[in-house]
Design an enzyme around this catalytic site. Structure first.
Site, PDB file in Angstrom:
ATOM      1  N   ASP A   1       0.754  -1.387   0.111  1.00 13.62           N
ATOM      2  CA  ASP A   1      -0.021   0.081   0.023  1.00 13.62           C
ATOM      3  C   ASP A   1       0.932   1.284  -0.102  1.00 13.62           C
ATOM      4  O   ASP A   1       0.519   2.309   0.530  1.00 13.62           O
ATOM      5  CB  ASP A   1      -0.730   0.071   1.355  1.00 13.62           C
ATOM      6  CG  ASP A   1      -2.010   0.873   1.101  1.00 13.62           C
ATOM      7  OD1 ASP A   1      -2.581   1.537   2.312  1.00 13.62           O
ATOM      8  OD2 ASP A   1      -2.251   1.258   0.119  1.00 13.62           O
TER       9      ASP A   1
ATOM     10  N   LYS B   1       2.937   3.681  -5.866  1.00 14.99           N
ATOM     11  CA  LYS B   1       2.360   2.590  -6.635  1.00 14.99           C
ATOM     12  C   LYS B   1       3.519   1.894  -7.632  1.00 14.99           C
ATOM     13  O   LYS B   1       3.422   0.806  -8.047  1.00 14.99           O
ATOM     14  CB  LYS B   1       1.099   3.008  -7.393  1.00 14.99           C
ATOM     15  CG  LYS B   1       0.238   3.607  -6.124  1.00 14.99           C
ATOM     16  CD  LYS B   1       0.148   2.751  -4.911  1.00 14.99           C
ATOM     17  CE  LYS B   1      -0.681   3.452  -3.879  1.00 14.99           C
ATOM     18  NZ  LYS B   1      -0.849   2.828  -2.520  1.00 14.99           N
TER      19      LYS B   1
ATOM     20  N   ASP C   1      -3.276  -2.782  -2.523  1.00 12.75           N
ATOM     21  CA  ASP C   1      -4.129  -1.730  -2.711  1.00 12.75           C
ATOM     22  C   ASP C   1      -4.232  -1.094  -3.788  1.00 12.75           C
ATOM     23  O   ASP C   1      -2.746  -0.952  -4.434  1.00 12.75           O
ATOM     24  CB  ASP C   1      -4.234  -1.037  -1.481  1.00 12.75           C
ATOM     25  CG  ASP C   1      -5.326  -0.042  -1.287  1.00 12.75           C
ATOM     26  OD1 ASP C   1      -5.177   0.894  -0.674  1.00 12.75           O
ATOM     27  OD2 ASP C   1      -6.398  -0.342  -1.984  1.00 12.75           O
TER      28      ASP C   1
HETATM   29  C1  LIG Z   1       2.218   5.637  -0.971  1.00 10.48           C
HETATM   30  C2  LIG Z   1       0.880   6.052  -0.021  1.00 10.48           C
HETATM   31  C3  LIG Z   1       1.159   5.228   1.482  1.00 10.48           C
HETATM   32  C4  LIG Z   1       2.283   5.596   2.285  1.00 10.48           C
HETATM   33  O1  LIG Z   1       3.380   5.084   1.953  1.00 10.48           O
HETATM   34  C5  LIG Z   1       4.362   5.515   2.203  1.00 10.48           C
HETATM   35  N1  LIG Z   1       5.848   5.171   1.240  1.00 10.48           N
HETATM   36  C6  LIG Z   1       5.689   5.279  -0.026  1.00 10.48           C
HETATM   37  N2  LIG Z   1       6.630   4.712  -0.622  1.00 10.48           N
HETATM   38  C7  LIG Z   1       7.421   3.898   0.568  1.00 10.48           C
HETATM   39  C8  LIG Z   1       8.454   3.141   0.699  1.00 10.48           C
HETATM   40  N3  LIG Z   1       9.177   2.929  -0.452  1.00 10.48           N
HETATM   41  N4  LIG Z   1       8.556   2.826   1.832  1.00 10.48           N
HETATM   42  C9  LIG Z   1       7.961   2.899   2.951  1.00 10.48           C
HETATM   43  N5  LIG Z   1       7.029   3.672   2.861  1.00 10.48           N
HETATM   44  C10 LIG Z   1       6.577   4.313   1.726  1.00 10.48           C
HETATM   45  C11 LIG Z   1       4.188   7.126   2.094  1.00 10.48           C
HETATM   46  O2  LIG Z   1       5.095   7.866   3.020  1.00 10.48           O
HETATM   47  C12 LIG Z   1       2.684   7.152   2.528  1.00 10.48           C
HETATM   48  O3  LIG Z   1       2.735   7.231   4.010  1.00 10.48           O
HETATM   49  N6  LIG Z   1      -0.215   5.643  -0.383  1.00 10.48           N
HETATM   50  C13 LIG Z   1      -0.942   6.443  -1.559  1.00 10.48           C
HETATM   51  O4  LIG Z   1      -0.081   7.241  -2.187  1.00 10.48           O
HETATM   52  C14 LIG Z   1      -2.304   6.116  -1.759  1.00 10.48           C
HETATM   53  C15 LIG Z   1      -2.903   7.267  -2.508  1.00 10.48           C
HETATM   54  C16 LIG Z   1      -4.232   7.306  -2.910  1.00 10.48           C
HETATM   55  C17 LIG Z   1      -4.964   8.255  -3.684  1.00 10.48           C
HETATM   56  C18 LIG Z   1      -5.787   7.869  -4.648  1.00 10.48           C
HETATM   57  C19 LIG Z   1      -6.555   8.935  -5.347  1.00 10.48           C
HETATM   58  C20 LIG Z   1      -6.065  10.160  -5.376  1.00 10.48           C
HETATM   59  F1  LIG Z   1      -6.788  11.193  -5.896  1.00 10.48           F
HETATM   60  C21 LIG Z   1      -4.979  10.635  -4.471  1.00 10.48           C
HETATM   61  C22 LIG Z   1      -4.275   9.500  -3.652  1.00 10.48           C
HETATM   62  C23 LIG Z   1      -4.908   6.140  -2.540  1.00 10.48           C
HETATM   63  C24 LIG Z   1      -4.159   5.249  -1.497  1.00 10.48           C
HETATM   64  O5  LIG Z   1      -5.111   4.077  -1.311  1.00 10.48           O
HETATM   65  C25 LIG Z   1      -3.002   5.249  -1.189  1.00 10.48           C
HETATM   66  O6  LIG Z   1      -2.396   4.101  -0.537  1.00 10.48           O
HETATM   67 MG   LIG Z   2      -4.002   2.670  -0.475  1.00 10.75          MG
END
Ligand SMILES: C[C@H](C[C@H]1O[C@@H](n2cnc3c(N)ncnc32)[C@H](O)[C@@H]1O)NC(=O)c1cc(-c2ccc(F)cc2)cc(O)c1O
Ligand SMILES: [Mg+2]
Length: 206
Positions: A133, A136, A161
Site C-alpha cells: 500500500d 504505486k 491496494d
Molecule cells: C504511498 C501512500 C502510503 C504511504 O506509503 C509511504 N511510502 C511510500 N513509499 C514507501 C516506501 N518505499 N517505503 C515505505 N513507505 C513508503 C508514504 O509515505 C505514505 O505514507 N499511499 C498512497 O499514495 C495512496 C494514494 C491514494 C490516492 C488515490 C487517489 C487520489 F486522487 C490521491 C491519492 C490512495 C491510496 O489508497 C493510497 O495508498
Molecule cells: Mg492505499
C-alpha cells in the site's frame, strides 16, 4: 485524524479506532487509508490466511495496521514500513491507542532498504502475508526484491491496494502473467468515494 481517534475511540479497542478514522474521513477530511469498504476485503483475507508473519508496505497513519493486527493470533508479528517520519509518528500513536503495540513493529525507512534486512534484523524467514500500500511504482520492484531475498514461500499471499486507482499497471501486468503467481481481483471503490478501485490478491506458487 489522531485527535478524532483520541476523542472518539476507546483505548484498547481497535474496532473503535477504525470506526473513528472512517467517520473522520467521511465527514471531515478525505485521507488515503484503505477505508471501510476495501478494509472488509482486507479483513476477510487476513482471517482466511491467519498469518504468523505479516509485512505491510506503507503504514501511513496506521489504519490498515490496526485492522490487520486486531485479527492476528497472539504470537503473530506484523512489521510495517513507513518512510515519512511525520506519518510514522502519527501511526505509532494510533497503534498505541488501539493497544496493539505488542503485535506491531513499525520501522521507519524505505521498503527497498529494509526488505533485504528482514532476516538479519527481525529474524523473519518468510512472510505469510504482505499488504502492499506504498508508492504505486514500488509494488513491482519490491515484489521482485522479496522474491530475490527468499522472503516468499509456497502459499505466501500478496494483497495489493489501489491496483486501479491510482493504479499499478506494471505490477498487475507482471503478477497476472507470471506462472509463479495465481491472482484474483476484488473489485471495490477508492476509499470513501464512488470511484472504482480494487485489491489484487496473489498466491506465490514457489
Ligand atoms: C504511498 C501512500 C502510503 C504511504 O506509503 C509511504 N511510502 C511510500 N513509499 C514507501 C516506501 N518505499 N517505503 C515505505 N513507505 C513508503 C508514504 O509515505 C505514505 O505514507 N499511499 C498512497 O499514495 C495512496 C494514494 C491514494 C490516492 C488515490 C487517489 C487520489 F486522487 C490521491 C491519492 C490512495 C491510496 O489508497 C493510497 O495508498
Ligand atoms: Mg492505499
Amino acid at each position: 485524524m489522531l485527535a478524532a481517534v483520541q476523542k472518539n475511540a476507546t483505548r484498547g479497542d481497535p474496532r473503535s479506532v477504525v470506526k473513528a478514522i472512517d467517520q473522520f474521513c467521511r465527514q471531515k477530511e478525505w485521507a488515503m487509508n484503505v477505508g471501510d469498504e476495501k478494509g472488509c476485503i482486507l479483513d476477510s483475507v487476513v482471517t482466511e490466511v491467519n498469518p504468523a508473519t505479516v509485512l505491510e508496505l506503507g503504514t501511513y497513519c496506521g489504519y490498515s495496521t490496526v485492522r490487520i493486527a486486531s485479527l492476528l493470533p497472539s504470537n503473530a508479528k506484523l512489521i510495517t514500513l513507513e518512510f515519512n517520519p511525520d506519518y510514522a509518528a502519527i501511526a505509532r500513536q494510533v497503534i498505541a491507542w488501539a493497544g496493539l503495540e505488542d503485535k506491531v513493529q513499525l520501522v521507519e525507512g524505505a521498503s527497498g532498504d529494509w526488505i533485504p534486512k528482514m532476516k538479519e534484523k527481525f529474524g523473519i524467514e518468510t512472510f505469510d502475508l504482505v499488504f502492499l500500500d506504498h508508492w504505486k511504482d514500488r509494488y513491482l520492484p519490491d515484489t521482485k526484491l522479496m522474491e530475490e531475498c527468499g522472503l516468499l514461500r509456497k502459499g505466501s499471499i500478496l494483497l495489493a491496494d489501489n491496483v486501479i486507482c491510482p493504479g499499478t499497471p506494471d505490477y498487475l501486468e507482471y503478477i497476472r502473467n507470471s506462472p509463479r503467481y495465481k491472482s484474483q481481483y476484488f473489485k471495490s471503490h477508492l476509499e470513501y468515494t464512488k470511484v472504482e478501485d480494487g485489491l489484487e490478491k496473489s498466491v506465490f506458487l514457489g
